[in-house]
Structures are given as structure tokens and as C-alpha cells.
Design a protein around this motif. Structure first.
Motif, PDB file in Angstrom:
ATOM      1  N   ASP A  62       0.596  -1.217  -0.087  1.00  0.00           N
ATOM      2  CA  ASP A  62       0.203   0.526  -0.253  1.00  0.00           C
ATOM      3  C   ASP A  62       0.468   1.216   0.172  1.00  0.00           C
ATOM      4  N   LEU A  63       0.438   2.287  -0.296  1.00  0.00           N
ATOM      5  CA  LEU A  63       1.263   3.716  -0.590  1.00  0.00           C
ATOM      6  C   LEU A  63       1.561   3.709   0.756  1.00  0.00           C
ATOM      7  N   ALA A  64       1.204   4.063   2.640  1.00  0.00           N
ATOM      8  CA  ALA A  64       2.127   3.707   3.191  1.00  0.00           C
ATOM      9  C   ALA A  64       3.395   3.139   3.365  1.00  0.00           C
ATOM     10  N   THR A  65       3.184   1.562   2.911  1.00  0.00           N
ATOM     11  CA  THR A  65       4.496   1.444   2.487  1.00  0.00           C
ATOM     12  C   THR A  65       5.504   1.711   1.940  1.00  0.00           C
ATOM     13  N   TRP A  66       5.135   1.617   0.766  1.00  0.00           N
ATOM     14  CA  TRP A  66       6.443   1.798  -0.579  1.00  0.00           C
ATOM     15  C   TRP A  66       6.861   4.034   0.380  1.00  0.00           C
ATOM     16  N   VAL A  67       5.843   4.265   1.152  1.00  0.00           N
ATOM     17  CA  VAL A  67       6.672   5.226   1.648  1.00  0.00           C
ATOM     18  C   VAL A  67       7.559   4.919   2.178  1.00  0.00           C
ATOM     19  N   ALA A  68       7.398   4.256   2.929  1.00  0.00           N
ATOM     20  CA  ALA A  68       8.273   4.082   4.299  1.00  0.00           C
ATOM     21  C   ALA A  68      10.245   3.566   3.427  1.00  0.00           C
ATOM     22  N   ARG A  69       9.495   2.899   2.251  1.00  0.00           N
ATOM     23  CA  ARG A  69      10.467   2.150   1.450  1.00  0.00           C
ATOM     24  C   ARG A  69      11.476   2.761  -0.145  1.00  0.00           C
ATOM     25  N   VAL A  70      11.004   4.316   0.085  1.00  0.00           N
ATOM     26  CA  VAL A  70      11.505   5.059  -1.075  1.00  0.00           C
ATOM     27  C   VAL A  70      11.362   5.786  -0.524  1.00  0.00           C
ATOM     28  N   ALA A  71      11.119   6.595   0.465  1.00  0.00           N
ATOM     29  CA  ALA A  71      11.312   7.727   1.449  1.00  0.00           C
ATOM     30  C   ALA A  71      13.000   8.416   1.986  1.00  0.00           C
TER      31      ALA A  71
END
Length: 454
Positions: A140-149
Motif C-alpha cells: 500500500d501507499l504507506a508501505t511504499w513511502v516507508a521504503r522509498v522516502a
């Protein structure tokens, strides 16, 4: 349909019209420097979309543009090698928005976007789009943000830039503008990514608020929030007696009209009137006060928009195609002057989602001399005892505090005075100025400063 320059001719596979429309908006923004809010109605009409399909296409295009920075980081993380640009990048952004931020099922989002790729970029791209989007769908979006930010502790600005899809320099400028309330930065960035409500204005003396559909606005006595539908279908809007105007822009006109002046009060000037929304409200307010408005605009095509906005309005004595920095009138001619200065527009990112990706730090540096020149010219144009309202749809310190302080330092005949609006939680960075914010007031981030010539 012809292929995009340098590309293959698209396949005859047909994608659904709403996604085609959203793609066409993104392509126009990317290749033609189009503004999404201006090109979108044309694209919807071309694809004959209305109702739910038009709403879906609108959210898909606008939402993708707002979250483009985040989605690019996610897409890049899902590519096995190299980067993709142009048409395929647009398609992947649209698919990513459906997967991470819209209520579209994974299968529907992926298959429909693959069809879009076949239609707009050719069959060879379909496999790549399918593979990338299936990787995107894994989190989901929150997981992706944690991975790429970047790490929020080590690099809070970098984290905010990726998490909330703003260029890093824009995040820095907004944090500086918030000043001691920098802890509100995340709320501001979130508000920038929210779809704004459509707000209508009843031009006093020409329309009544009661005849407009929707709930009255909180800050402006002339506004309503449209619950949905096409604003052009509202009779008062179609007839030019009302218009579409953000509540913050309405307050700019109201502030100038409410400012006390010494002596006569018959001549008002809008120095940078294009495209004409504030001028139309000012003209109505001037007519009610027994005064008249002159609207000046340097660019001929924008002057034509002003003329259209003021068609049928009382209280208008002139619409001029004129450069505000070299006035076509004698000094001291006017009692009230509005300087709605050309600016970076970083306070209106909700409405112009593509602006954040077009603007560069150097744009602010280039605009500041023009803003100072316009304010100085306005002070020359107003008589002693009259007032000038300086406004920008940007909270950037260089365009607000910097311009006012620089001009006031050179003008012993000018004095900063309180903006005559009673607004909650809207204190500006200088005493008496007003700074509106999307996250506090649900308006564009308008800045207002009132200067009296003494």
C-alpha cells in the motif's frame, strides 16, 4: 490518431474513455506545458464524458499530477533496470495512482492500464507496464513511502518531499513561510494534495447568495461551496452575475473595498487584472459604493479575459491593455489600487497540481523585481490618503515580506496598515498582514498587505 513524435503508431486496442482522457491531460501537461484545469474540460468534451466517468477521469488526472513525485519514486523502485520516460511514464503514473490512492481493484487497475498502454504507447510496452504495476500492487501507499522516502529523522525535508509529493525546494520555502508554526508543515502538504471544493461567488448587486446552490462559505459573505456538478450550469454563473472563485481570492477584493480612505473615494484600479475574477468582484463592490473601476492587464489575451469577466458589469470605466510598471495614467489618479501580483503560485497547488513540477527556485528570484516594481507603481498611482492592497497567491517569504519591506524602506510616503478583515488564525508575518492557508482556512494560501500613501 497519429503517433506521438518519435514513437510507434499505437495499437488499435481500445482503452476505456475515462482513462484515455486522463492520459491525454497528462500528455498535454508534459508536452505542451498545458494547465490541467484548462485542458481538462476540452478533453472531457472530446471523449464525451459526463457524470461519474468525468469525475473518475478528473480525479485520475489531477490526483496523478499531485502525487507524481511519490509515484515516480515507487515506479523507479519497481523497474529492474534503467528508467522510462515520456508516454510510458505517464501510463505508469496513472496505474500507480489507481492502485495506491483510488478505490480501484488491483485486477481492474492493472488490466485497464495495460489496455491504455497498448492504445497510447503500443503493444511492446504492455508487458513492462503489467510487470511494474504488479510490483506496485504488492504494497500500500504507506508501505511504499516507508521504503522509498529518505529517513524522516535524518532528512525530514527529503522525507516530506517524497511522502507528500512536493519538490524539496518547495517544502523548504513552505516551512520558512510557516515560521514559528513549522510544526504545521505536514498538514499543509497534505492539504495541497486534497482536491479543492468548487467555490462560487455572487457578485453583489448582480446576484444573491441565496440563488446559488451549496452551503455558504465561512469567511466570505458572497461565496458558496458548490456540492457538485458543472458550475456553468448554474444560471447566475452562465449569465456572468456570479463566477467560480476561491474564497481567498474573494477576500482580497473585500479587503481592498473595506479599507478606510481619507477624502473622496470614486476611482479604483486593478493593476494586474487578468484573468478578471477579482476585477469582476471589485467592480460590483465599487458600483455599490458609488465608485468606478479601471482594470489594467499587460498581456492582450488576458486583457480579453478581463473584458469577458466584466461584460455587463456596472461601475467599470475602463479595461486597458497596459503595463502596470509604466502607468498609462497620471500619478495620484486613484483612491484604491489592487496589486494582485504575478507570483510563483505556490499557494494554489491544490488547484494547479502541475505548478509544483514546473516552478524552479530561480522563478522566485526573477519575479521579485517585478513584484517590487508593481507595488512601487501602485503607490505612485494612488493619491495621498488612498490605499494599495498587495496580494499574492504565494506564501513565499521573498514574495511577501521581502517585497513589502523593500518597497517600504524606499518610500517614506508609504505606511503599512492592518488589513481590515476579521479572520481566525490568519496573522501574517508582518504586523497587520494576513496569511491564509489551505490547512487552516480551506482556501488558497493568499497573502494580503495593506499600504497607505501618506
Amino acid at each position: 490518431m497519429t503517433a506521438e513524435a518519435g514513437g510507434r503508431r499505437p495499437s488499435r486496442t481500445t482503452a476505456d474513455p475515462a482513462r484515455l482522457a486522463a492520459y491525454d491531460v497528462l500528455r498535454a501537461v508534459r508536452t505542451e506545458d498545458a494547465y490541467a484545469n484548462l485542458v481538462l474540460p476540452q478533453v472531457l468534451a472530446k471523449h464525451r464524458l459526463s457524470g461519474r466517468d468525468a469525475a473518475f477521469a478528473t480525479e485520475l488526472a489531477s490526483g496523478t499530477l499531485r502525487r507524481q513525485g511519490t509515484y515516480d519514486a515507487v515506479v523507479d523502485a519497481c523497474l529492474d533496470r534503467g528508467r522510462v520516460q515520456g508516454r510510458i511514464r505517464d501510463v505508469l503514473r496513472l496505474g500507480t495512482h489507481q492502485l495506491l490512492s483510488m478505490r480501484v481493484g488491483t485486477h481492474a487497475a492493472v488490466s485497464a492500464t495495460v489496455d491504455l498502454a497498448r492504445t497510447r504507447t503500443g503493444p511492446r510496452s504492455a508487458g513492462l507496464v503489467n510487470a511494474v504495476l504488479r510490483k506496485v500492487a504488492a504494497h500500500d501507499l504507506a508501505t511504499w513511502v516507508a521504503r522509498v522516502a529518505p529517513d524522516a529523522t535524518a532528512d525530514p525535508v527529503g522525507h516530506a518531499a517524497v511522502a507528500h509529493s512536493h519538490p524539496r525546494w518547495v517544502v523548504e520555502e513552505l516551512a520558512l513561510a510557516l515560521g514559528p508554526r513549522r510544526d504545521e508543515l505536514e498538514r499543509l502538504l497534505v492539504a495541497d494534495n486534497a482536491s479543492p471544493s468548487v467555490v462560487l461567488v455572487a457578485r453583489p448587486g448582480r446576484a444573491e447568495v441565496a440563488e446559488l446552490p451549496g452551503e455558504p462559505t465561512v469567511l466570505s459573505p458572497y461565496g458558496v461551496v458548490l456540492p457538485g456538478g458543472d458550475p456553468g450550469s448554474v444560471p447566475a454563473v452562465a449569465e456572468g452575475r456570479a463566477g467560480v472563485q476561491d474564497e481567498g481570492s474573494q477576500l482580497v477584493a473585500l479587503a481592498l473595498a473595506a479599507a478606510p480612505v481619507d477624502g473622496e473615494d470614486g476611482r479604483w484600479l486593478d493593476l494586474c487584472a487578468g484573468p478578471g475574477g477579482k476585477a469582476a468582484l471589485l467592480a460590483a463592490l465599487a458600483a455599490q459604493a458609488g465608485s468606478s473601476l479601471v482594470a489594467a492587464e499587460r498581456q492582450p489575451h488576458r486583457a480579453a479575459l478581463v473584458a469577458r469577466a466584466l461584460a455587463g458589469a456596472d461601475g467599470v470605466t475602463g479595461i486597458l491593455t497596459a503595463d502596470g510598471t509604466t502607468p498609462a495614467w497620471r500619478p495620484g489618479t486613484f483612491d484604491r489600487v489592487l496589486v494582485d501580483a504575478p507570483c510563483s503560485g505556490l499557494g494554489a497547488l491544490r488547484r494547479r497540481p502541475e505548478s509544483r513540477w514546473r516552478r524552479q527556485p530561480g522563478d522566485v528570484e526573477d519575479l521579485v523585481p517585478l513584484q517590487r516594481s508593481l507595488l512601487a507603481s501602485a503607490l505612485d498611482s494612488v493619491r495621498r490618503g488612498g490605499v494599495v492592497l498587495y496580494a499574492t497567491c504565494s506564501p513565499v517569504v521573498a514574495e511577501t515580506v521581502g517585497v513589502l519591506e523593500a518597497v517600504l524602506a524606499e518610500r517614506p510616503d508609504a505606511r503599512l496598515e492592518p488589513v481590515p478583515l476579521d479572520l481566525p488564525d490568519a496573522e501574517g508575518p508582518l504586523p497587520g498582514t494576513v496569511q491564509l492557508w489551505p490547512h487552516r482556512h480551506a482556501t488558497d494560501a493568499m497573502f494580503l498587505g495593506l499600504v497607505r500613501r501618506v
